[in-house]
Design a protein around this motif. Structure first.
Motif, mmCIF file in Angstrom:
data_model
loop_
_atom_site.group_PDB
_atom_site.id
_atom_site.type_symbol
_atom_site.label_atom_id
_atom_site.label_comp_id
_atom_site.label_asym_id
_atom_site.label_seq_id
_atom_site.Cartn_x
_atom_site.Cartn_y
_atom_site.Cartn_z
ATOM 1 N N SER A 131 0.839 -1.210 0.000
ATOM 2 C CA SER A 131 0.000 0.000 0.000
ATOM 3 C C SER A 131 0.868 1.251 0.000
ATOM 4 O O SER A 131 0.613 2.204 -0.756
ATOM 5 N N HIS A 164 -5.144 -2.383 -4.896
ATOM 6 C CA HIS A 164 -3.824 -1.759 -4.793
ATOM 7 C C HIS A 164 -3.498 -1.376 -3.350
ATOM 8 O O HIS A 164 -2.664 -0.520 -3.113
ATOM 9 N N GLY A 165 -4.190 -1.983 -2.400
ATOM 10 C CA GLY A 165 -3.862 -1.745 -1.007
ATOM 11 C C GLY A 165 -4.965 -1.052 -0.252
ATOM 12 O O GLY A 165 -6.039 -0.779 -0.799
ATOM 13 N N ASP A 268 1.506 -3.055 -10.914
ATOM 14 C CA ASP A 268 1.505 -3.398 -9.491
ATOM 15 C C ASP A 268 1.854 -4.882 -9.397
ATOM 16 O O ASP A 268 1.025 -5.756 -9.634
ATOM 17 N N VAL A 270 2.819 -6.524 -6.717
ATOM 18 C CA VAL A 270 2.841 -6.972 -5.321
ATOM 19 C C VAL A 270 2.544 -8.476 -5.214
ATOM 20 O O VAL A 270 3.169 -9.176 -4.423
ATOM 21 N N LYS A 297 5.230 -8.251 -0.543
ATOM 22 C CA LYS A 297 4.975 -9.684 -0.346
ATOM 23 C C LYS A 297 6.155 -10.614 -0.658
ATOM 24 O O LYS A 297 6.987 -10.882 0.194
HETATM 25 C C1 LIG Z 1 -1.728 -6.099 -6.057
HETATM 26 C C2 LIG Z 1 -1.621 -5.590 -4.657
HETATM 27 N N1 LIG Z 1 -1.168 -4.351 -4.455
HETATM 28 C C3 LIG Z 1 -1.026 -3.851 -3.219
HETATM 29 C C4 LIG Z 1 -1.349 -4.590 -2.122
HETATM 30 C C5 LIG Z 1 -1.206 -4.004 -0.760
HETATM 31 O O1 LIG Z 1 -0.128 -4.540 -0.112
HETATM 32 P P1 LIG Z 1 -0.036 -4.421 1.494
HETATM 33 O O2 LIG Z 1 -1.155 -5.237 2.057
HETATM 34 O O3 LIG Z 1 1.338 -4.956 1.785
HETATM 35 O O4 LIG Z 1 -0.157 -2.990 1.828
HETATM 36 C C6 LIG Z 1 -1.825 -5.901 -2.285
HETATM 37 C C7 LIG Z 1 -2.179 -6.712 -1.121
HETATM 38 O O5 LIG Z 1 -2.762 -7.767 -1.223
HETATM 39 C C8 LIG Z 1 -1.973 -6.404 -3.588
HETATM 40 O O6 LIG Z 1 -2.460 -7.627 -3.806
#
Ligand SMILES: Cc1ncc(COP(=O)(O)O)c(C=O)c1O
Length: 472
Positions: A131, A164-165, A268, A270, A297
């Protein structure tokens, strides 16, 4: 201590489940959870992990089909990561990177990330989570355009059902209406439809639908005004939205449109990063060339929190040459312990060739085995991409997936199925009536066989249950 409060206690071994559940209900507000409902049921208390399995406080073993929360890429129980963290904590547990200082693991990790990422990436900005990485993206893309005199170029285009968080900026970029309803959105972010073939592709080939879904970006750019659009952001494969794998035509067309209008392309990564799709980054799987990539992650396999942004030369050159101070950062940006964990995690991924294994061996094997579930009476479609996969639960199957009959959403069949999975030792996530997995990348063929057999048995249990309820 106030008489109304429950005293903290020493944790017993074996864990006293009931006592932990009571304390949990009394004090711990869980993310994305109805706390009242949880308090009445009691949480499942997780106590140990090894490889692809976790154990709860009652000694029940579960096969973790979700890699914790899409992050346990190298699996549980890696002593060498614990050792790396311990050594770094003794050496230098923390120092910031704000005031013309740095630390060795952060520098080494930045260099490592540059080494494993596509050639346009030579710089890294560290955060504590995905996030925060996406918050960083917003400030960075707006700053990039400001520095070049394009003060109006601030709008970021994202997609409905994107995730995206959960910070205000991350949730605003995301396309989850349930999150927008709680607290609103920050300004200057607009959304287009998602490239979900099963949802919107009726009477089209996947390739035709992919082009159509990409054309929504061009329409939105023209609607907003080219001189106002800063960037487009997307997950290569949408994860939390339900493992939505776009048709092969989608991302190349998105790239073409971004190039045509000169807008920044943000991936993104993540979930898709660090081997999940059989490449270091998901954008490589789809053959696109983003200007910025968010990661988190899998960078540490979740052993400790870490996130960040890989910054492509196009953006880095402007920020560095023209930018002066970048007024952004976090206490834990470049945290030495987190970076030490990441370095060891990446070393393991490389040593065990996990990226190549998913690409050439276990990914294709998972595909072959997982897609056999499509013959189950409850399954309308089963698909995989690298080490993510999903099945759509349907009331009535049909030869053409678009003709399957869905369940009434109010029945929450996905949640019923998820309970059967949990009760039978399998962790699978429900997104509506789509059941999804993202297992640890270390899975062997035998473990894939075990997982698919377990899923089938749980689908059988779900079918029996909902037939008895008269839902079929
Ligand atoms: C594609 C994506 N972006 C951002 C995030 C947010 O990450 P965080 O939970 O580490 O803030 C996630 C969390 O699942 C995600 O799947």
């Amino acid at each position: 201590m106030h008489p109304n409060k429950i005293a903290p206690m020493a944790v017993e071994t074996p864990v006293n489940t009931r006592a932990i559940q009571e304390l949990d209900a009394a004090h711990y507000l869980h993310p994305f959870t109805d706390s009242k409902a949880l308090a009445s049921q009691g949480s499942r208390v997780m106590v140990r992990g090894e490889g692809i399995y976790i154990w709860d406080s009652e000694g029940k073993r579960l096969l973790d089909g979700m890699s914790g929360l899409w992050c346990m890429n190298v699996g549980y129980g890696r002593k060498s990561i614990a050792d790396a963290v311990y050594a770094q904590m003794q050496q230098l547990p923390f120092y910031n990177s704000f005031f013309q200082t740095t630390n060795v693991p952060a520098v080494q990790l930045a260099a490592k990330l540059v080494e494993i990422s596509p050639p346009q990436f030579n710089h890294v900005f560290f955060t504590g989570s995905g996030s925060e990485g996406n918050d960083t993206i917003i400030r960075m893309v707006r700053r990039y355009w400001d520095l070049q005199g394009y003060k109006d170029r601030h709008v970021i285009i994202s997609r409905h059902n994107a995730y995206h968080g959960s910070t205000m900026a991350g949730a605003s970029l995301g396309g989850m209406s349930g999150m927008h309803e709680q607290g609103g959105m920050i300004a200057g972010i607009v959304h287009i439809g998602q490239p979900y073939y099963l949802e919107g592709g009726k009477d089209k080939t996947p390739e035709e639908f992919g082009l159509e879904a990409a054309s929504w970006l061009e329409q939105k750019i023209l609607e907003v005004g080219v001189d106002k659009v800063a960037a487009f952001i997307g997950e290569p494969v949408q994860g939390a939205g339900g493992v939505i794998v776009p048709p092969s035509t989608y991302w190349p067309e998105i790239q073409r449109i971004c190039d045509k209008y000169g807008i920044l392309l943000v991936a993104d990564e993540v979930i898709c990063g660090f081997g999940r799709l059989g490449h270091w980054f998901g954008s490589e799987y789809f053959g696109i060339k983003p200007d910025l990539m968010t990661f988190a992650k899998g960078v540490t396999s979740g052993y400790v929190p870490l996130g960040g942004v890989l910054v492509g030369d196009r953006v880095a050159d402007v920020l560095i040459e023209k930018g002066g101070d970048f007024n952004h950062g976090f206490t834990y940006s470049g945290h030495p312990v987190a970076c030490a964990a990441a370095l060891e995690n990446i070393r393991i991924i490389q040593e065990e060739k996990l990226v190549e294994r998913v690409r050439d061996d276990t990914g294709p094997y998972l595909k072959q085995k997982f897609e056999t579930l499509a013959d189950h009476p409850l399954v309308g479609a089963a698909d995989t991409c690298g080490f993510v996969a999903g099945i759509n639960l349907v009331r009535k199957k049909a030869a053409n997936v678009h003709d399957c009959v869905s369940f009434d959403a109010k029945l929450e069949v996905g949640m019923v199925c998820r309970s059967h999975m949990f009760n039978n030792g399998m962790i699978m996530r429900a997104v509506g009536d789509r059941m999804i997995i993202a297992p640890p990348l270390v899975m062997t063929h035998a473990e894939i066989d075990e997982m698919v057999a377990l899923i089938r048995a749980c689908l059988d249990a779900t079918l029996t249950d909902i037939t008895q309820r008269g839902w079929m």
